[in-house]
Scaffold this motif. Structure first.
Motif, PDB file in Angstrom:
ATOM      1  N   TRP A 163       0.726  -1.270  -0.275  1.00  0.00           N
ATOM      2  CA  TRP A 163       0.226   0.096   0.230  1.00  0.00           C
ATOM      3  C   TRP A 163       1.111   1.403   0.010  1.00  0.00           C
ATOM      4  O   TRP A 163       1.988   1.434   0.417  1.00  0.00           O
ATOM      5  N   PHE A 164      -0.038   2.594  -0.555  1.00  0.00           N
ATOM      6  CA  PHE A 164       1.044   3.368  -0.542  1.00  0.00           C
ATOM      7  C   PHE A 164      -0.275   4.897   0.489  1.00  0.00           C
ATOM      8  O   PHE A 164      -1.695   4.247  -0.029  1.00  0.00           O
ATOM      9  N   LEU A 165       0.207   5.840   1.239  1.00  0.00           N
ATOM     10  CA  LEU A 165      -1.122   5.986   1.474  1.00  0.00           C
ATOM     11  C   LEU A 165      -0.642   7.791   2.020  1.00  0.00           C
ATOM     12  O   LEU A 165       0.224   7.679   1.775  1.00  0.00           O
ATOM     13  N   GLU A 198       1.441   3.941  14.177  1.00  0.00           N
ATOM     14  CA  GLU A 198       1.930   2.273  14.294  1.00  0.00           C
ATOM     15  C   GLU A 198       0.602   2.048  12.986  1.00  0.00           C
ATOM     16  O   GLU A 198       1.371   0.429  13.216  1.00  0.00           O
ATOM     17  N   ASN A 199      -0.334   1.970  13.252  1.00  0.00           N
ATOM     18  CA  ASN A 199      -1.155   0.864  12.123  1.00  0.00           C
ATOM     19  C   ASN A 199      -0.503   1.064  11.203  1.00  0.00           C
ATOM     20  O   ASN A 199      -1.834   0.552  10.197  1.00  0.00           O
ATOM     21  N   MET A 200      -0.547   2.009   9.707  1.00  0.00           N
ATOM     22  CA  MET A 200       0.180   1.823   8.320  1.00  0.00           C
ATOM     23  C   MET A 200       1.173   1.475   8.853  1.00  0.00           C
ATOM     24  O   MET A 200       2.157   1.630   8.875  1.00  0.00           O
ATOM     25  N   PRO A 201       0.828   0.531   7.078  1.00  0.00           N
ATOM     26  CA  PRO A 201       2.249   0.285   6.201  1.00  0.00           C
ATOM     27  C   PRO A 201       3.205   1.255   5.939  1.00  0.00           C
ATOM     28  O   PRO A 201       3.075   1.425   4.776  1.00  0.00           O
ATOM     29  N   VAL A 202       3.487   1.748   7.155  1.00  0.00           N
ATOM     30  CA  VAL A 202       4.408   3.048   6.074  1.00  0.00           C
ATOM     31  C   VAL A 202       5.724   2.970   6.643  1.00  0.00           C
ATOM     32  O   VAL A 202       6.511   2.115   8.087  1.00  0.00           O
TER      33      VAL A 202
END
Ligand SMILES: [Fe+2]
Length: 438
Positions: A163-165, A198-202
């Motif tokens: 994912w990109f966010l 904390e919660n995002m795939p970054v």
């Protein structure tokens, strides 16, 4: 009852080149600390470009499900496919859209913002209940992410693709700008940003002021420009207002000046195109319409620099729009310099069918660059890009009340390389919409 975790947990991760997990290509350990919600952001080195990989984590004697990811290619690329999702209010429905995304043949997923909603349940008849009032503290935001990320369809979408966010307002507070200057809001924003991080795939970085804006190249086919239209903005409707902030604006103008001959996709949380009301004014000035001087500067720079093949993908509106982008939206003779696709929401409520029926043609008449509007449906977009053509497939679900609701394609728009402006696929021009420019 679950046992409390130790303050620090050692997490090991392993990356494989095959689905059967026989060929291990990278592994390591990373400390998950309670200070960051026991999250980890592992940095993996030594992978090959343009490859699919599989990974899993283990900690405290337990092993995670297997995730699949993909590295960006370098050099010649003949096709890229990706999906965008936006606006997924938990109380507004089930994530049939993410269930669909999980099964799509895409290289990656982009989230355009409103991943969570910070407010309490607001009237109406929620499809799914959750705890009451608006969230304010770090513990509150963490619990809200845990609620959303407990959804099996959303988990499947994450496990299936990289994912990109970017984010919009509801990851923090409705329609906020910058820090709004007040200490209680500064503390709330820091809590919201930390829980997001904390919660995002970054990528590993600052938890309190994450830098979202970045460019990623997908070989020679696509330059992906991720914009952050929340963290640095001023108040709206100021003569010298900014939506990008000083540093990001300079960075974006430099990106435009040095752009190469390829597709350019801007990941844009809120509508870029003008949406004027008949008789004057704008529908919403929380979007780029509230930052008109900066929009004119950025789009004027696109026009004068000669950058071509710009496609902007947008969330926030909970309805689908297709717009021609002009450097001056009030000048019908200004050249078209790009296309904006604003996507349906995953679940977040749109206007009523009655509103859409009345106002689709009103918005179309007041905005000559607006080509299409559909606000009665929910779903996501899939983009299929080749060196010759960009295609946007609007995927819609049957019902927000059913996690297994079937996905279908409402319509498809194309943009031909080197020819500014979009056109609807002849096979779907008869599909339902509340406005279509003919
Ligand atoms: Fe939203």
């Amino acid at each position: 009852m679950t046992q409390p975790l130790p303050d620090v947990v050692e997490v090991s991760w392993t990356v494989y080149s095959d689905r059967a997990l026989r060929r291990r290509v990278a592994h390591g350990t990373v400390a998950a600390s309670n200070l960051l919600g026991h999250s980890v952001h592992a940095v993996v080195r030594g992978l090959l470009p343009g490859r699919q990989y599989y990974f899993r984590f283990s900690a405290l004697g337990r092993t995670s499900r297997v995730g699949r990811t993909r590295t960006a290619p370098v050099g010649p690329v003949s096709r890229v496919r990706f999906a965008t999702a936006n606006c997924q209010a938990f109380h507004d429905g089930f994530y049939a859209a993410h269930r669909g995304i999980a099964t799509e043949d895409v290289d990656f997923v982009v989230h355009l913002g409103d991943y969570i909603y910070e407010h309490g349940q607001v009237g109406g008849h929620p499809v799914r209940d959750h705890e009451g009032p608006a969230i304010l503290s770090l513990a509150d935001y963490r619990r809200r992410y845990a609620l959303y990320k407990g959804d099996p369809s959303l988990r499947a979408s994450h496990a299936a693709h990289p994912w990109f966010l970017t984010w919009d307002d509801h990851e923090c507070a409705n329609d906020y700008s910058g820090t709004e200057g007040a200490a209680p809001f500064v503390a709330r924003r820091a809590a919201a940003y930390q829980a997001w991080y904390e919660n995002m795939p970054v990528r590993a970085g600052s938890a309190l002021e994450p830098q979202l804006y970045r460019q990623r190249r997908w070989g020679d086919l696509l330059d992906l420009t991720v914009l952050d239209l929340r963290q640095y903005r001023s108040a709206q409707n100021l003569a010298d207002g900014t939506i990008l902030g000083t540093s990001q604006k300079k960075w974006l103008l430099d990106q435009i000046s040095s752009s190469r001959d390829t597709w350019h996709c801007w990941i844009n949380s809120i509508m870029l195109s003008q949406l004027a009301r008949p008789g004057g004014g704008y529908y919403f000035t929380d979007q780029w319409d509230g930052f008109r001087a900066e929009r004119a500067e950025v789009l004027g720079h696109v026009a004068s620099s000669g950058m071509e093949d710009l496609v902007v993908v947008t969330g926030d509106w909970h309805s689908a729009f297709v717009d021609d982008i002009r450097p001056d939206f009030d000048n019908r003779d200004a050249p078209v310099i790009g296309t904006e696709f604003t996507a349906h929401s995953v679940t977040s409520g749109a206007y009523s069918a009655e509103w859409n029926t009345v106002n689709g043609p009103v918005m179309g008449a007041a905005n000559p660059h607006l080509k299409y509007f559909e606000g009665n449906r929910y779903g996501y977009d899939v983009y299929e890009v080749t060196p010759q053509r960009w295609s946007t497939h609007m995927r819609v679900i049957g019902s927000r009340g059913d996690a297994a609701s079937p996905v279908s394609t409402l319509t498809t728009f194309h943009v031909d390389r080197g020819k500014p402006g979009s056109y609807e696929d002849p096979g779907s021009v008869a599909s339902p919409a509340q406005y279509r420019r003919v």
